[in-house]
Write a protein that holds these residues in place. Structure first.
Motif, PDB file in Angstrom:
ATOM      1  N   ASP A   8       0.838  -1.198   0.000  1.00  0.00           N
ATOM      2  CA  ASP A   8       0.000   0.000   0.000  1.00  0.00           C
ATOM      3  C   ASP A   8       0.870   1.245   0.000  1.00  0.00           C
ATOM      4  N   HIS A  10       0.355   5.632   0.476  1.00  0.00           N
ATOM      5  CA  HIS A  10      -0.483   6.826   0.685  1.00  0.00           C
ATOM      6  C   HIS A  10       0.378   8.064   0.514  1.00  0.00           C
ATOM      7  N   HIS A  42      -3.459  -1.446   6.105  1.00  0.00           N
ATOM      8  CA  HIS A  42      -4.008  -1.758   4.781  1.00  0.00           C
ATOM      9  C   HIS A  42      -3.180  -2.844   4.093  1.00  0.00           C
TER      10      HIS A  42
HETATM   11 ZN   LIG Z   1      -4.419   2.327   1.981  1.00  0.00          ZN
END
Ligand SMILES: [Zn+2]
Length: 160
Positions: A8, A10, A42
């Motif tokens: 993941d 961000h 996540h």
């Molecule tokens: Zn995420």
């Protein structure tokens, strides 16, 4: 046994803390996201879902769904763990990389591991968190984003 991988990323935004592995961590930025943007949870959630071959976090919790706005990412992980239990698996171990220049992960490592062990209901010895930097190269190295990777091994109840 089944193995799953999660990834993941961000983007950073103005702010003074991020959520990482269920822990509120002081940082020179926050992370953009629909939920609490816990990039580590996540990645782990996707690793568990991936091991089960049950799609991914975006499939089960679409960002387009208003219900998921500002939601705690531990909800997503709990969902994946519930699916894992239904399939009669348990976690053998989890190994994670957190890739960012700041915050420094080493001083936080045991706090993050403890939080993850609690959320996953496993022993501390089954959880590894490693901090890496991107050596100031690329967007992550320039603090434009934070990346997490996770690998999880599941074992069947029957074989343990
Ligand atoms: Zn995420």
């Amino acid at each position: 046994m089944r193995i799953g991988i999660g990834y993941d990323i961000h983007r950073t935004c103005a702010g003074d803390h991020i959520w990482l592995g269920g822990v509120k961590v002081t940082a020179p930025f926050s992370l953009e996201g629909h939920s609490d943007a816990d990039v580590l949870l996540h990645a782990i959630t996707d690793a568990v879902l991936g091991a089960l071959a049950q799609e991914d976090i975006g499939h089960h919790f679409p960002p387009s769904d208003e219900k998921n706005r500002k939601r705690k990412s531990s909800d997503f992980l709990k969902f994946a763990i519930e699916r894992m239990r239904e399939a009669k698996y348990k976690i053998a171990n989890v190994d994670c990389n957190v890739i960012c220049e700041r915050p420094r992960i080493a001083p936080l490592r045991d706090k993050l591991r403890t939080s993850l062990a609690t959320l996953l209901q496993i022993d501390l010895s089954q959880v590894s968190v490693k901090g890496k930097t991107n050596e100031r190269a690329d967007t992550v190295g320039q603090e434009g984003a934070v990346i997490c990777q996770a690998v999880v091994l599941l074992v069947s109840h029957e074989n343990r």
